[in-house]
Design a protein around this motif. Structure first.
Motif: not given
Ligand code: GDD
Ligand code: MG
Length: 370
Positions: A9, A13, A53, A79, A88, A104-105, A140-141, A154, A168, A188
């Motif tokens: 990502g 933010r 990554v 990617e 991914a 999630n990272g 969130f989700g 969901f 969530i 995507f």
């Molecule tokens: N490789 C890759 N490619 N990673 C991605 C991509 C992509 O295109 N898009 C996002 N990511 C990675 C981000 O780096 C992050 O670690 C993770 O996927 C989630 O993306 P965020 O952009 O942080 O999503 P969020 O915080 O709005 O929402 C997500 O996380 C929430 C919990 O923290 C969703 O999964 C929600 O459902 C969840 O509640």
């Protein structure tokens, strides 16, 4: 067992901190956050990790290498363009050979992965989603379950009127690779808006695993500051490297502190940092390596990245200063201000109310004042 960490990502933010540093590489207690994740996965019995990554991919390669420093086999796979969370994993599908942790990272949690895995097997689940309770699910989700914890609905980023539960998606999954047959290749595609709603239609069993473990998404400025506090007051385990030099004050190497300076922990001082005459440093505060704090500065709730310098009489509260930035004398940096890398501010600037400066910004004397 294998784990995939999604780290592609843009970290929008958290800009400007993520302009030069991908979100999972930003320092937490002076250590890139992803390193802590890798150590934790190793401790939880994971032997092989695939990092998906995309944005600033090279930063991961140069810092993490082949993973041997974490006793892990590490694959760093880039990617060709952002493929979304499910896309991914689809992109590295050939590396999967059984149930896999997908994370999630940007999530700081001490969730017990082995308990989650036992639950996954017990339920014969295809996708198990860790859940956590939050005050505001709209960011969130949202996940609805039946009495048997099977996922019924969901809803990603619900509107306020759609909120039916405070549980969530906590961004940790266990996934059976066979479900990737539903994910279209080379495009995507998201778990949250694509695969999970599809699995609800196909009837493949998807279960929720609610947990009270510590949990926070570090991807927003306030939570990034708050998570430092939580670690320093012991709310979450995070094996940081410092040696205690006074009550709740840790240093990570040689530091120079003027005898008249007052330090009230929890405070972490990076190696080579210098604190001038008459300074007051109140925790939670973290100074990166080689930070220089001029005389009579007042710091509280500050996160300074490596090589930052504060001139005399600077006040800094609840804000972040990026790498190698310099703040002029008698400036005020407060209330969620974020200063990017290599900014140079002249004396007597006032930055408050979440103001953000992009990397390399130059400000003269009193360029910003209220
Ligand atoms: N490789 C890759 N490619 N990673 C991605 C991509 C992509 O295109 N898009 C996002 N990511 C990675 C981000 O780096 C992050 O670690 C993770 O996927 C989630 O993306 P965020 O952009 O942080 O999503 P969020 O915080 O709005 O929402 C997500 O996380 C929430 C919990 O923290 C969703 O999964 C929600 O459902 C969840 O509640
Ligand atoms: Mg996030």
């Amino acid at each position: 067992m294998k784990a995939v960490i999604l780290v592609g990502g843009l970290g929008t933010r958290l800009r400007p901190l993520t302009c030069n540093t991908p979100k999972p590489m930003i320092p937490l207690l002076n250590q890139p956050f992803i390193e802590w994740m890798l150590q934790r996965l190793h401790d939880e019995g994971v032997s092989e990790v695939i990092l998906a990554v995309q944005y600033l991919a090279d930063r991961f390669r140069t810092t993490l290498g082949d993973g041997s420093q974490f006793n892990l086999k590490l694959h760093i796979v880039e990617e060709p363009e952002p493929r979304g969370t499910a896309g991914a994993v689809k992109n590295i599908e050939q590396l999967l050979d059984g149930p896999t942790f997908v994370l999630n990272g940007d999530v700081m949690t001490d969730l017990n992965l082995q308990e989650m895995l036992a639950f996954h097997h017990d339920k014969r689940s295809k996708v198990t989603i860790a859940l956590t309770a939050v005050d505001d699910p709209t960011q969130f989700g949202l996940v609805e379950m039946n009495g048997d914890q099977r996922v019924q609905r969901f809803l990603e980023k619900p509107r306020m009127e759609e909120v039916t539960t405070n549980l969530i998606n906590a961004g940790t999954y266990i996934i059976e690779p066979e479900v990737f047959r539903y994910v279209p290749p080379n495009q995507f595609y998201m778990f949250e808006r694509g695969l999970f709603p599809v699995l609800l239609q196909t009837g493949d069993p998807m279960y929720g695993f609610p947990s009270r473990a510590y949990w926070t998404d570090i991807g927003k400025p306030q939570t990034y500051i708050d998570v430092h506090h939580d670690i320093l007051i012991g709310k979450v385990r995070y094996g940081f490297r410092g040696t205690q030099i006074a009550d709740r004050v840790w240093s990570e190497g040689e530091v120079t502190i003027h005898p008249s300076a007052q330090i009230v922990g929890p405070v972490v001082l990076g190696a080579g940092s210098m604190i001038g005459r008459g300074c007051r440093i109140i925790g939670p505060t973290v100074l990166g390596p080689r930070c220089q704090i001029g005389a009579d500065c007042n710091l509280e709730g500050g996160i300074l990245w490596e090589g930052s310098q504060l001139g005399e009489g600077v006040t800094l509260r609840h804000s972040v200063v990026g790498r190698n930035s310099s703040i002029g004398a008698n400036s005020l940096i407060a209330e969620g201000a974020i200063i990017g890398d290599e900014c140079i501010l002249g004396p007597e600037n006032r930055l408050e109310r979440g103001i953000r400066l992009w990397p390399g910004t130059l400000l003269g004397e009193r360029a910003i004042s209220f």
